[in-house]
Write a protein that holds these residues in place. Structure first.
Motif, short mmCIF file in Angstrom:
data_model
loop_
_atom_site.label_atom_id
_atom_site.label_comp_id
_atom_site.label_asym_id
_atom_site.label_seq_id
_atom_site.Cartn_x
_atom_site.Cartn_y
_atom_site.Cartn_z
N VAL A 38 0.85 -1.16 -0.11
CA VAL A 38 -0.01 -0.22 -0.17
C VAL A 38 1.08 1.11 0.31
O VAL A 38 1.00 2.39 -1.15
N MET A 39 1.87 1.34 0.71
CA MET A 39 2.48 2.69 0.89
C MET A 39 3.58 2.89 -0.36
O MET A 39 3.99 3.77 -0.76
N ASN A 40 3.81 1.43 -1.11
CA ASN A 40 4.29 2.05 -2.22
C ASN A 40 4.14 1.98 -3.69
O ASN A 40 4.13 1.37 -4.66
N GLN A 41 2.62 2.60 -3.29
CA GLN A 41 1.59 2.26 -4.26
C GLN A 41 1.01 1.39 -5.57
O GLN A 41 0.80 1.24 -6.42
N ARG A 42 0.94 -0.30 -4.76
CA ARG A 42 1.54 -1.06 -5.54
C ARG A 42 0.37 -1.67 -5.79
O ARG A 42 -0.15 -2.68 -6.64
N LEU A 43 -0.44 -1.69 -4.07
CA LEU A 43 -1.97 -1.99 -3.59
C LEU A 43 -2.90 -0.72 -3.21
O LEU A 43 -3.05 0.03 -3.31
N PRO A 44 -3.83 -0.61 -5.28
CA PRO A 44 -4.34 0.76 -4.77
C PRO A 44 -5.36 0.15 -4.10
O PRO A 44 -6.64 -0.67 -3.70
N PRO A 45 -6.25 1.01 -3.70
CA PRO A 45 -7.59 1.62 -2.71
C PRO A 45 -8.78 1.11 -3.48
O PRO A 45 -9.33 0.84 -4.35
N GLY A 46 -8.76 0.14 -2.42
CA GLY A 46 -10.61 -0.53 -2.65
C GLY A 46 -10.14 -1.86 -3.12
O GLY A 46 -11.69 -3.11 -3.32
N THR A 47 -9.31 -2.18 -3.88
CA THR A 47 -8.76 -3.71 -3.62
C THR A 47 -9.66 -4.67 -2.69
O THR A 47 -9.55 -4.63 -1.32
N LYS A 48 -9.86 -5.80 -3.02
CA LYS A 48 -10.35 -6.85 -2.30
C LYS A 48 -9.51 -7.96 -1.59
O LYS A 48 -8.74 -7.88 -2.59
N LEU A 49 -9.33 -7.99 0.18
CA LEU A 49 -8.51 -8.81 0.29
C LEU A 49 -9.35 -9.95 1.10
O LEU A 49 -9.92 -9.74 2.00
N THR A 50 -9.33 -11.36 0.10
CA THR A 50 -10.45 -12.28 0.77
C THR A 50 -8.88 -13.11 1.79
O THR A 50 -8.12 -13.40 1.39
N GLU A 51 -9.78 -13.35 2.69
CA GLU A 51 -9.09 -14.66 3.32
C GLU A 51 -8.92 -15.83 3.11
O GLU A 51 -7.48 -16.20 3.38
N ALA A 52 -9.21 -16.41 2.78
CA ALA A 52 -8.50 -17.29 1.41
C ALA A 52 -7.67 -17.40 0.35
O ALA A 52 -6.84 -18.47 0.61
N HIS A 53 -7.67 -15.81 0.26
CA HIS A 53 -6.48 -16.06 -0.82
C HIS A 53 -5.17 -16.02 -0.15
O HIS A 53 -4.44 -15.93 -0.54
N PHE A 54 -5.95 -15.08 1.25
CA PHE A 54 -4.54 -15.13 1.91
C PHE A 54 -4.22 -16.69 2.57
O PHE A 54 -2.39 -16.53 2.87
N CYS A 55 -4.65 -17.40 2.65
CA CYS A 55 -4.73 -18.51 3.18
C CYS A 55 -2.97 -19.23 2.14
O CYS A 55 -2.41 -19.84 2.70
N GLU A 56 -4.00 -19.26 1.31
CA GLU A 56 -4.07 -19.91 -0.11
C GLU A 56 -2.38 -19.24 0.06
O GLU A 56 -0.82 -19.69 -0.45
N LEU A 57 -1.55 -18.21 -0.43
CA LEU A 57 -0.53 -16.96 -0.56
C LEU A 57 0.50 -17.46 0.54
O LEU A 57 1.74 -17.79 0.26
N PHE A 58 -0.45 -17.58 2.04
CA PHE A 58 1.10 -17.52 2.69
C PHE A 58 1.07 -18.69 2.96
O PHE A 58 1.56 -19.15 3.94
N ASN A 59 0.06 -20.12 2.92
CA ASN A 59 -0.07 -21.53 3.60
C ASN A 59 -0.28 -21.20 5.01
O ASN A 59 0.53 -21.93 5.53
#
Length: 244
Positions: A38-59
């Motif tokens: 977010v601070m480096n402007q790579r993740l735009p405002p309004g981007t949805k962050l789903t728990e399932a996606h993070f579980c998969e990404l970070f195991n």
């Protein structure tokens, strides 16, 4: 909101503007990945962050992901709504104006109190903060640069010695840091370390009137450099978080 365990003005070390108290190493990894994106402007405002996606990404489990997202929400980086999940915070132009109006009022109340209590040791700490901010900018560490810019203003609130004003400013700086990260125009320096250097000189000289004028101009300049146009684009979350 910031929570400082050791006063910035009583020690040469200081905590970052956005704290991660109570997070485990795994939670912190998720927090830091989102925060830096977010601070480096790579993740735009309004981007949805789903728990399932993070579980998969970070195991990791949903419990761990949920804790990291809740801390990000506490620091105003994301917004969590019941039955909708988490999204990157997206302050509106009106909300941004209201936040900066409130911040100008709070900092105007802080400045005379800070000047009245400032001594040589505390001025030296402010100069160290400004130098670290400059070094972060020169090294290209945008996330740390934004945090240090906010830390400078929080240090002034600590110096003022009014816990209520400090609590107000902690939240306002946290929200302004997000706004700067999301909406700062490319190539602009929203919170100039040079302006902080000049402000320190005025504080050291005990010129309250000039300090108030400089602070107001400083905050107005930050707000003027923001791009509040609504531009949305498709993103690859794994790529943005460096996990692809």
């Amino acid at each position: 909101m910031t929570s400082l365990s050791v006063s910035m003005l009583d020690s040469p070390s200081y905590a970052p503007v956005l704290t991660k108290r109570g997070l485990s190493d795994v939670d912190k990894k998720i927090y830091d990945s989102v925060f830096n994106a977010v601070m480096n402007q790579r993740l735009p405002p309004g981007t949805k962050l789903t728990e399932a996606h993070f579980c998969e990404l970070f195991n990791v489990s949903r419990t761990i992901v949920r804790k990291a997202l809740q801390r990000l929400a506490y620091d105003h980086i994301v917004v969590i709504k019941p039955n909708h999940g988490a999204t990157v915070a997206s302050p509106t132009p009106q909300e941004t104006r209201e936040i900066f109006t409130a911040r100008r009022g709070v900092e105007a109340a802080i400045m005379p109190l800070a000047i009245a209590r400032a001594n040589k040791a505390q001025i030296a700490v402010l100069r160290k903060l400004a130098k670290d901010e400059h070094d972060a900018f020169e090294s290209g560490d945008r996330a740390n640069w934004i945090s240090l810019g906010g830390a400078f203003h929080i240090a002034l609130a600590e110096l003022a010695g009014n816990s209520v004003l400090q609590r107000f400013l902690n939240e306002l700086v946290s929200r302004c840091s997000l706004i700067i990260a999301l909406y700062e125009l490319p190539g602009n320096v929203a919170c100039s370390h040079d302006e902080h250097d000049r402000l320190i000189d005025v504080i050291a000289s005990k010129d309250v009137g000039q300090a108030l004028k400089m602070m107001e101009q400083h905050l107005l300049a930050i707000e003027a450099k923001l791009n509040l146009n609504d531009e949305k684009e498709k993103i690859n979350l794994a790529e943005i978080l460096g996990l692809a």
